[in-house]
Design an enzyme around this catalytic site. Structure first.
Site, mmCIF file in Angstrom:
data_model
loop_
_atom_site.group_PDB
_atom_site.id
_atom_site.type_symbol
_atom_site.label_atom_id
_atom_site.label_comp_id
_atom_site.label_asym_id
_atom_site.label_seq_id
_atom_site.Cartn_x
_atom_site.Cartn_y
_atom_site.Cartn_z
ATOM 1 N N GLU A 112 -4.003 -5.495 -21.807
ATOM 2 C CA GLU A 112 -3.784 -6.705 -20.246
ATOM 3 C C GLU A 112 -5.313 -6.406 -19.810
ATOM 4 O O GLU A 112 -5.729 -6.089 -19.236
ATOM 5 C CB GLU A 112 -2.758 -6.828 -20.014
ATOM 6 N N CYS A 136 5.772 6.372 -14.126
ATOM 7 C CA CYS A 136 6.616 5.714 -12.839
ATOM 8 C C CYS A 136 7.218 4.778 -13.366
ATOM 9 O O CYS A 136 7.426 3.884 -14.219
ATOM 10 C CB CYS A 136 5.297 5.073 -11.977
ATOM 11 N N GLY A 187 -2.861 1.703 -18.153
ATOM 12 C CA GLY A 187 -3.105 3.361 -17.887
ATOM 13 C C GLY A 187 -3.410 3.891 -16.582
ATOM 14 O O GLY A 187 -3.746 3.432 -15.552
ATOM 15 N N GLU A 188 -3.759 5.167 -16.532
ATOM 16 C CA GLU A 188 -3.770 6.483 -15.852
ATOM 17 C C GLU A 188 -5.678 6.323 -15.526
ATOM 18 O O GLU A 188 -5.707 6.972 -16.530
ATOM 19 C CB GLU A 188 -3.517 7.012 -15.286
ATOM 20 N N SER A 244 -2.860 5.501 -5.512
ATOM 21 C CA SER A 244 -1.514 5.090 -6.239
ATOM 22 C C SER A 244 -0.386 5.911 -5.149
ATOM 23 O O SER A 244 0.305 6.549 -6.132
ATOM 24 C CB SER A 244 -1.471 4.495 -6.892
ATOM 25 N N LEU A 245 0.022 5.622 -4.204
ATOM 26 C CA LEU A 245 0.687 7.058 -3.378
ATOM 27 C C LEU A 245 2.357 6.625 -2.908
ATOM 28 O O LEU A 245 3.030 7.097 -3.663
ATOM 29 C CB LEU A 245 0.420 6.695 -1.669
ATOM 30 N N HIS A 246 2.582 5.486 -2.532
ATOM 31 C CA HIS A 246 3.997 4.471 -2.962
ATOM 32 C C HIS A 246 4.729 5.129 -1.946
ATOM 33 O O HIS A 246 6.104 5.269 -1.705
ATOM 34 C CB HIS A 246 5.001 4.377 -4.147
ATOM 35 N N ASN A 323 5.607 -6.744 -7.566
ATOM 36 C CA ASN A 323 6.180 -7.782 -9.257
ATOM 37 C C ASN A 323 7.304 -7.321 -9.575
ATOM 38 O O ASN A 323 6.698 -6.710 -10.690
ATOM 39 C CB ASN A 323 4.688 -8.351 -9.566
#
Length: 374
Positions: A112, A136, A187-188, A244-246, A323
């Site tokens: 996408e 994740c 993807g990473e 991208s820590l989160h 989201n």
């Protein structure tokens, strides 16, 4: 929290050997394009002509390449610009200023991209892998696993199509210019390092060698592959790094971002700071806000402390209202908790913004549309 996941293998590769995508002009350096011309029995300057059509005029239509010999146009274009991907579905939101495309790659894999037009810029969010191995649990792509890496040209073509749509006025607001690219789709990116760096070079090389975008307007995200972050710092391309820590603590991040069992919060943030030190580019910390999971006020304080321990002014926190995917236990934070999180960060001197949400009604979170189609 739930039982800690087992560590992932450090080297992550596609599950089985697959046929490679066809060789495309965007895969090649200028010298390699000239070699390709020789393979096709063409003079070297034909490679530059086709490059100009693809990267400057944003076309891969042979009929529009009138400077090529009429009897050879189709053959030349097929030799340099083989078909890579087909648009299966295009959906619009936000009064036509958000356009999401579901692509079918040559081997049937689905990816996408999302083009978003704002008043001052147009940004495309692109995929770098079909699926993702990072697992994740709150991410729709991660739930589907990894199918394969994308080629440099497959990555670049998403951007070329987006730039073409802008130039031709196919996005609400009339003709315009694509200005920003973010590797935040499926993807990473740093797990497909070679192809992603090749794509970054094609995007930032001056025309007709590439699209001529500013490297400062290209953002490469990662969940924290520390060796690759360090490698990226040495590439000499001043892209923005988005980490991208989160979560600011290992206990929670081990669950939210399983690669953290290999590279701790401290190691990951240290690598991000090293990126800033070498490039001078402020790092973006991506933090998806999840209700009652990572949005507690004390975690905002801890996040600020973790970042400030390594200096001031080197980082910006980008909070992302989650989201959620259908049927998921993960959901967006309460607005009051989100505001308090921002207040706590700013009180400790951390530059913070909340990302503008786009495309909720068209499953704009990465992987949602592909998962539905599958």
């Amino acid at each position: 929290m739930s039982e800690q996941p087992k560590p992932l293998p450090l080297v992550i590769s596609p599950p089985r050997r697959r046929e490679k995508p066809p060789r495309h002009l965007a895969d090649l350096t200028l010298e390699e394009r000239q070699e390709r011309a020789a393979e096709l029995g063409l003079p070297a300057f034909r490679a530059k002509q086709v490059s100009a059509h693809y990267f400057e005029r944003l076309t891969d239509d042979a009929e529009q390449m009138t400077d090529l010999p009429a009897g050879q146009r189709v053959e030349i274009v097929q030799g340099f610009l083989p078909g890579l991907m087909t648009s299966l579905r295009t959906m619009q939101a936000d009064r036509g200023t958000t356009v999401k495309t579901l692509w079918k790659l040559f081997d049937g894999a689905l990816v996408e991209s999302v083009l978003m037009r704002y008043t001052d810029r147009a940004t495309i969010c692109i995929s770098s892998q079909a699926g993702c191995a990072m697992a994740c649990p709150f991410c729709a792509t991660g739930q589907g696993g990894l199918q394969r890496n994308m080629s440099t040209a497959e990555i670049v073509h998403q951007v070329v199509v987006g730039a073409r749509a802008m130039a031709r006025g196919e996005v609400a607001g009339g003709p315009g210019r694509l200005s920003n690219v973010v590797f935040m789709g499926m993807g990473e990116p740093l797990a497909n390092y070679k192809a992603v760096i090749g794509a970054v070079r094609r995007l930032t090389d001056p025309a007709p060698h590439g699209l001529g975008l500013s490297a400062r307007h290209v953002t490469v995200s990662t969940v924290g592959l520390v060796p690759r972050i360090k490698q990226l710092a040495d590439e000499g391309i001043p892209v923005t790094l988005a980490l991208s820590l989160h979560a600011p603590d290992d206990e929670l991040r081990n669950e939210l971002v399983p690669i953290n069992t290999h590279f701790s919060v401290a190691e990951t943030v240290d690598a991000a700071k090293e990126y800033f030190d070498k490039t001078g580019r402020r790092v973006s910390i991506e933090y998806a806000m999840m209700r009652d999971i990572n949005d507690q006020a004390w975690r905002a304080d801890l996040l600020a402390d973790v970042l400030n321990e390594r200096g001031r002014g080197w980082v910006h926190v980008n909070l992302i209202p989650l989201n959620p995917t259908p049927g998921s236990k993960w959901t967006a934070s309460d607005p009051a908790d989100e505001r308090e999180f921002v207040r706590r960060l700013e009180a400790k001197g951390i530059s913070t913004t909340v990302r503008d949400t786009r495309g909720d009604e068209i499953d704009a979170a990465c992987g949602q549309l592909a998962a539905t189609e599958s």
